[in-house]
Design a protein around this motif. Structure first.
Motif, PDB file in Angstrom:
ATOM      1  N   VAL A 193      52.928   3.923  29.094  1.00  0.00           N
ATOM      2  CA  VAL A 193      53.614   4.745  30.096  1.00  0.00           C
ATOM      3  C   VAL A 193      55.098   4.810  29.798  1.00  0.00           C
ATOM      4  O   VAL A 193      55.741   5.874  29.878  1.00  0.00           O
ATOM      5  CB  VAL A 193      53.340   4.202  31.496  1.00  0.00           C
ATOM      6  CG1 VAL A 193      54.208   4.922  32.524  1.00  0.00           C
ATOM      7  CG2 VAL A 193      51.881   4.323  31.856  1.00  0.00           C
ATOM      8  N   ILE A 225      47.562  11.857  25.927  1.00  0.00           N
ATOM      9  CA  ILE A 225      47.969  11.590  27.316  1.00  0.00           C
ATOM     10  C   ILE A 225      48.430  12.872  27.982  1.00  0.00           C
ATOM     11  O   ILE A 225      48.130  13.132  29.160  1.00  0.00           O
ATOM     12  CB  ILE A 225      49.071  10.516  27.333  1.00  0.00           C
ATOM     13  CG1 ILE A 225      48.513   9.203  26.748  1.00  0.00           C
ATOM     14  CG2 ILE A 225      49.599  10.284  28.740  1.00  0.00           C
ATOM     15  CD1 ILE A 225      49.535   8.095  26.662  1.00  0.00           C
ATOM     16  N   LYS A 227      47.430  15.875  27.302  1.00  0.00           N
ATOM     17  CA  LYS A 227      46.262  16.696  27.584  1.00  0.00           C
ATOM     18  C   LYS A 227      45.530  16.215  28.837  1.00  0.00           C
ATOM     19  O   LYS A 227      44.989  17.031  29.601  1.00  0.00           O
ATOM     20  CB  LYS A 227      45.321  16.695  26.383  1.00  0.00           C
ATOM     21  CG  LYS A 227      45.849  17.475  25.198  1.00  0.00           C
ATOM     22  CD  LYS A 227      44.861  17.440  24.038  1.00  0.00           C
ATOM     23  CE  LYS A 227      45.386  18.233  22.848  1.00  0.00           C
ATOM     24  NZ  LYS A 227      44.443  18.207  21.705  1.00  0.00           N
ATOM     25  N   ALA A 228      45.522  14.887  29.063  1.00  0.00           N
ATOM     26  CA  ALA A 228      44.789  14.332  30.215  1.00  0.00           C
ATOM     27  C   ALA A 228      45.615  14.368  31.504  1.00  0.00           C
ATOM     28  O   ALA A 228      45.105  14.693  32.585  1.00  0.00           O
ATOM     29  CB  ALA A 228      44.352  12.902  29.911  1.00  0.00           C
ATOM     30  N   TYR A 229      46.928  14.029  31.428  1.00  0.00           N
ATOM     31  CA  TYR A 229      47.747  13.903  32.636  1.00  0.00           C
ATOM     32  C   TYR A 229      49.009  14.758  32.584  1.00  0.00           C
ATOM     33  O   TYR A 229      49.960  14.527  33.343  1.00  0.00           O
ATOM     34  CB  TYR A 229      48.151  12.429  32.838  1.00  0.00           C
ATOM     35  CG  TYR A 229      46.988  11.474  32.805  1.00  0.00           C
ATOM     36  CD1 TYR A 229      46.142  11.351  33.904  1.00  0.00           C
ATOM     37  CD2 TYR A 229      46.738  10.697  31.671  1.00  0.00           C
ATOM     38  CE1 TYR A 229      45.074  10.469  33.860  1.00  0.00           C
ATOM     39  CE2 TYR A 229      45.671   9.824  31.633  1.00  0.00           C
ATOM     40  CZ  TYR A 229      44.834   9.714  32.724  1.00  0.00           C
ATOM     41  OH  TYR A 229      43.781   8.845  32.693  1.00  0.00           O
ATOM     42  N   ASP A 231      49.549  17.822  33.412  1.00  0.00           N
ATOM     43  CA  ASP A 231      49.737  18.740  34.536  1.00  0.00           C
ATOM     44  C   ASP A 231      50.003  18.022  35.852  1.00  0.00           C
ATOM     45  O   ASP A 231      50.196  18.679  36.882  1.00  0.00           O
ATOM     46  CB  ASP A 231      48.507  19.638  34.681  1.00  0.00           C
ATOM     47  CG  ASP A 231      48.302  20.513  33.456  1.00  0.00           C
ATOM     48  OD1 ASP A 231      49.307  20.808  32.766  1.00  0.00           O
ATOM     49  OD2 ASP A 231      47.144  20.892  33.170  1.00  0.00           O
ATOM     50  N   SER A 232      49.999  16.684  35.852  1.00  0.00           N
ATOM     51  CA  SER A 232      50.178  15.948  37.116  1.00  0.00           C
ATOM     52  C   SER A 232      51.275  14.898  36.979  1.00  0.00           C
ATOM     53  O   SER A 232      52.432  15.148  37.307  1.00  0.00           O
ATOM     54  CB  SER A 232      48.843  15.302  37.531  1.00  0.00           C
ATOM     55  OG  SER A 232      48.377  14.467  36.492  1.00  0.00           O
ATOM     56  N   SER A 233      50.932  13.728  36.473  1.00  0.00           N
ATOM     57  CA  SER A 233      51.862  12.595  36.467  1.00  0.00           C
ATOM     58  C   SER A 233      53.011  12.793  35.495  1.00  0.00           C
ATOM     59  O   SER A 233      54.159  12.450  35.791  1.00  0.00           O
ATOM     60  CB  SER A 233      51.107  11.308  36.127  1.00  0.00           C
ATOM     61  OG  SER A 233      50.050  11.119  37.038  1.00  0.00           O
ATOM     62  N   PHE A 234      52.733  13.325  34.309  1.00  0.00           N
ATOM     63  CA  PHE A 234      53.751  13.413  33.258  1.00  0.00           C
ATOM     64  C   PHE A 234      54.155  14.863  32.992  1.00  0.00           C
ATOM     65  O   PHE A 234      54.410  15.243  31.850  1.00  0.00           O
ATOM     66  CB  PHE A 234      53.228  12.777  31.965  1.00  0.00           C
ATOM     67  CG  PHE A 234      52.803  11.353  32.128  1.00  0.00           C
ATOM     68  CD1 PHE A 234      53.755  10.354  32.255  1.00  0.00           C
ATOM     69  CD2 PHE A 234      51.456  11.007  32.173  1.00  0.00           C
ATOM     70  CE1 PHE A 234      53.363   9.034  32.407  1.00  0.00           C
ATOM     71  CE2 PHE A 234      51.070   9.696  32.318  1.00  0.00           C
ATOM     72  CZ  PHE A 234      52.013   8.700  32.449  1.00  0.00           C
ATOM     73  N   GLN A 235      54.222  15.683  34.013  1.00  0.00           N
ATOM     74  CA  GLN A 235      54.526  17.094  33.819  1.00  0.00           C
ATOM     75  C   GLN A 235      55.943  17.294  33.302  1.00  0.00           C
ATOM     76  O   GLN A 235      56.170  18.090  32.377  1.00  0.00           O
ATOM     77  CB  GLN A 235      54.335  17.846  35.140  1.00  0.00           C
ATOM     78  CG  GLN A 235      54.522  19.351  35.012  1.00  0.00           C
ATOM     79  CD  GLN A 235      54.226  20.079  36.303  1.00  0.00           C
ATOM     80  OE1 GLN A 235      53.934  19.430  37.326  1.00  0.00           O
ATOM     81  NE2 GLN A 235      54.287  21.399  36.277  1.00  0.00           N
ATOM     82  N   LYS A 238      56.207  16.118  29.723  1.00  0.00           N
ATOM     83  CA  LYS A 238      55.542  17.055  28.819  1.00  0.00           C
ATOM     84  C   LYS A 238      56.415  18.274  28.570  1.00  0.00           C
ATOM     85  O   LYS A 238      56.561  18.734  27.423  1.00  0.00           O
ATOM     86  CB  LYS A 238      54.204  17.481  29.413  1.00  0.00           C
ATOM     87  CG  LYS A 238      53.444  18.463  28.550  1.00  0.00           C
ATOM     88  CD  LYS A 238      52.137  18.879  29.204  1.00  0.00           C
ATOM     89  CE  LYS A 238      51.410  19.901  28.325  1.00  0.00           C
ATOM     90  NZ  LYS A 238      50.145  20.357  28.967  1.00  0.00           N
TER      91      LYS A 238
END
Length: 815
Positions: A193, A225, A227-229, A231-235, A238
């Motif tokens: 993280v 990571i 690809k998985a998160y 759009d939410s936690s790591f927007q 990203k």
């Protein structure tokens, strides 16, 4: 049982006893053989007594039997030793293999037990000692196999003890181990993280330091990571990372298209773009398009290669003159080759596209060369261009050997070289035509006294010297050490020989065209000038003599040069026969010369015959007046013969044979008999004289000497002029037969023909034939005359003498 007959069962029994004694620790367990102590078989028992055996053997056997027994015992000892040795080896290897397998199994069990409880210090100590003990025991087992079963039991007890202690330790540490593993997983997740949150900052640092490889490595590692998160936690992370990656992609693209970057840097940029899933195919197409655009700058231009040549002083060195910036061209080609090398490294699957690109450049080079050789150039100019092209081919072949450019360029070079050879022969043909066409110009301008002779000498020089110059030019191509020409040497020889064969055939066709015996196409009219005008007869005579020169002088000389400098070849295949056949060329021009000479005589005869036809068809012979002088057509006829004589004296040699005089003949002639008969009949009546004259004329023909009128035309002045005169007189005879004459008309013909005897005798070679034909003209006119009364001899002589005096004044005899 005797020693001389030992059955197989006893031998097997003895072998079992030996094996039993070897493996049995108790000697008492052997077979009972005590009963045989007194026999010779007691040697195989454990209670064997050597002294007793020897005494028994000596008592029962003689000397020969003792020696035989000695030999048998020595052989048995050797066999037993060999069998025993093999038996020990086989069983010992099996035993060692078994102990090794047991050792590996025990070690695996111990390692599994120890690893299952996460070895503590105590367990490591137990493990090390256990393995050390195992190694000691197994080494001891290999050296001493006695007591192996006891040692195996001790080892198994120790293993069981270790396993029990390991289970105890594993049970006591189970809860703590689970907690530690959970904490370890949590720590790893926190590190990941933290890495995701620090990724944008890391990428910015990589951009500043241009460490694009590290940046791509960090980003691709974080892609799962995102690809998985993402759009939410790591927007936010990203988005920031993608912005940084966009900058990196832009920088990598600039690096890829930059010519100042090294090949390795550009290749690394392409690899990094591929790792970022960037569409590299579009970049590949752009780079290829850029290379294709550079071909226009590399292509040779006709105006640039006009003055390119190889210095003739040292053709082997192949030094190219600096008439164009050769160094700049070579530098451009080197840059193009380096670009191909970089492109191959960046896009390994681009071999086919690069091959096509390189081949296109070679094709364009040779297309320019083909246009260049259409003009009149020397072999030095061609060698300079070929050397530039071959240098380019070798430079590109170093970086793109799969394209096989040297072999590809050979095919294109064949077309260019063959076209150069054909173009050279076409210009030689044009030079000869120009030399021949000077006859027309000279005849019109009358600037030279002997125009035909000048044209003939110029044509001979154009044929022979021009052919020698062409061969010398082609010889330079063979002597050059350029790799391209070395491989095409046999083909060049064949092309030169074929070129001469086709050149002489084309020259024969050109002779026919110039002589008017063949219709001309529009292209031929451009070469021979306006052909609408009539062909000069003198040109035909020049062509005939030039054909003789080609047959007798030019072809043998060219054949010698070809045999000396252009022998070999074989590229066209031996099944097609020789490329140059001098015998065929000689035959062609021998036939052409004869036809052209006949054509000349025909042309001159037709011109004179036209004059004679007008003479006989114009007047009304039935109402003709008495002759007062020789007719004007005789002057025109002699003028034509004078012109013919002037032409043949310029071109043809004089004949060696002497004239055929009338005095050489043994028989009587037509003219003497006919004149005497006619003189004797002058006092008779007109009708009677006419009948008697015709009768005596026909009777005189029976006693004439046989004279050949139409003979083969030779290449001499006298033969050509005589043949023309014969044909003209024969035409005159036929014209006379088509008319009807009165007495005056007949007398006019008689006067004209009698006057022609003297000038013709000075011109022609065969006087007898000429006299015969002149008499035939008079006879033909008399046969067609209504009142065939000839002129009185005195009157005839007076008129002839007056005309001869006037003719000699106008035509003085030149020495």
């Amino acid at each position: 049982m005797g020693t001389e007959d030992v059955p197989l069962d006893d031998k097997a029994k003895r072998m079992r006893d030996l094996l039993s004694s070897f493996y049995s620790p108790d000697p008492s367990s052997t077979n009972d053989a005590s009963s045989n102590h007194g026999s010779l078989d007691a040697i195989d028992t454990t209670s064997f007594d050597a002294d007793q055996y020897m005494n028994l053997l000596i008592r029962k056997s003689n000397l020969e039997a003792l020696l035989q027994r000695h030999v048998e015992m020595a052989a048995e000892i050797k066999n037993i030793d060999t069998d025993l040795q093999m038996l020990v080896y086989e069983n010992y290897n099996k035993f060692i293999s078994a102990t090794d397998a047991i050792k590996r199994k025990i070690c695996d069990v111990v390692a599994t037990v120890v690893c299952s409880i996460k070895l503590s210090g105590l367990l490591k100590f137990v493990h090390n000692h256990c393995f050390l003990y195992c190694n000691i025991d197994f080494n001891r087992m290999k050296s001493n196999i006695v007591g192996m079963e006891t040692n195996m039991e001790h080892l198994l007890d120790k293993i069981m003890s270790v396993q029990s202690k390991s289970d105890g330790v594993n049970t006591s540490l189970f809860e703590k181990r689970e907690h530690i593993e959970k904490l370890h997983r949590t720590r790893n997740l926190l590190r990941k993280v933290q890495f995701i949150y620090d990724l944008p900052v890391r990428l910015e640092k990589c951009i500043k330091s241009e460490a694009y490889a590290d940046a791509v490595k960090f980003y691709t590692g974080a892609m799962p990571i995102f690809k998985a998160y993402g759009d939410s936690s790591f927007q936010d992370c990203k988005q920031a990372s993608e912005e940084a990656i966009a900058i990196i992609v832009k920088n990598l693209q600039g690096k890829l298209f930059s010519d100042s970057e090294s090949i390795q840097a550009r290749a690394e940029a392409a690899v990094l773009l591929k790792q970022l899933d960037f569409p590299v195919d579009s970049l590949q197409a752009k780079l290829l398009e850029k290379l294709e655009q550079s071909l226009g700058d590399l292509q040779l231009k006709p105006d640039e290669i006009e003055n390119v040549s190889v210095e003739s002083n040292d053709p082997k060195q192949g030094k190219v003159s600096d008439s164009i910036p050769i160094a700049a061209h070579e530098g451009s080609v080197l840059g193009f080759a380096e670009a191909i090398r970089a492109y191959r490294v960046i896009f390994p699957d681009s071999e086919g596209q690069l091959t096509k690109l390189a081949q296109d450049l070679v094709v364009k080079h040779f297309e320019t060369t083909q246009q260049y050789v259409k003009g009149r150039i020397s072999s030095g100019n061609l060698l300079g261009v070929l050397r530039i092209i071959w240098t380019d081919v070798l430079l590109m072949d170093e970086v793109l050997s799969e394209a096989v450019l040297p072999g590809f360029s050979l095919e294109a070079a064949q077309v260019a070289l063959k076209q150069y050879v054909a173009s050279t022969f076409s210009y030689l043909l044009r030079d000869i035509s120009d030399a021949l066409l000077r006859v027309n110009v000279s005849s019109k301008e009358a600037a030279e006294e002997l125009p035909l002779q000048v044209a003939l000498e110029a044509s001979k020089k154009a044929v022979l010297q021009g052919s020698m110059d062409v061969l010398l030019d082609f010889r330079k191509l063979l002597d050059d050490d350029l790799g391209l020409l070395v491989q095409l040497r046999d083909f060049i020889i064949d092309w030169v020989q074929e070129g001469f064969q086709e050149f002489f055939k084309a020259l024969d066709d050109r002779f026919l065209l110039l002589s008017g015996r063949k219709s001309s196409s529009s292209q031929d009219q451009d070469l021979t000038g306006a052909h609408s005008e009539k062909v000069l007869a003198g040109l035909v005579l020049v062509l005939a003599q030039l054909s003789v020169f080609i047959e007798q002088t030019a072809v043998p000389r060219i054949t010698e040069e070809i045999a000396a400098s252009f022998s070999g070849g074989g590229g066209r295949g031996y099944e097609n026969g020789p490329a140059f056949v001098p015998g065929e060329i000689c035959r062609i021009f021998r036939s052409a010369g004869e036809k052209l000479l006949l054509h000349y005589t025909k042309m001159r005869t037709q011109k004179v015959s036209t004059l004679l036809r007008k003479r006989f068809t114009t007047p009304n012979w039935v109402k003709h007046k008495e002759p007062r002088e020789v007719h004007m057509f005789v002057d025109l006829f002699l003028q034509e013969l004078k012109e013919i004589g002037s032409e043949v004296r310029q071109i043809l040699p004089q004949g060696l044979s002497r004239k055929h005089r009338r005095s050489d003949s043994n028989g009587s002639t037509a003219s003497s008999r006919s004149n005497q008969l006619r003189d004797d009949q002058m006092t008779r009546s007109n009708t009677q004289r006419a009948r008697s004259q015709l009768l005596e004329t026909h009777l005189a023909k029976l006693f004439k000497q046989k004279v050949e009128i139409f003979t083969k035309v030779e290449y001499t002045q006298e033969s050509v002029v005589t043949t023309i005169v014969k044909l003209c007189l024969k035409s005159l005879q036929e014209f006379a037969r088509l008319q009807t004459f009165n007495r005056s008309g007949f007398q006019q013909i008689q006067l004209d023909i009698q006057f022609l005897r003297t000038p013709l005798k000075e011109t022609v070679e065969e006087e007898a034939a000429i006299d015969f034909l002149l008499d035939e003209v008079i006879v033909a006119a008399s046969e067609r005359c209504l009142d065939p009364i000839p002129l009185e001899p005195p009157i005839l002589d007076r008129l002839i003498q007056a005309k001869l005096a006037k003719w000699k004044e106008q035509n003085p005899v030149t020495p």
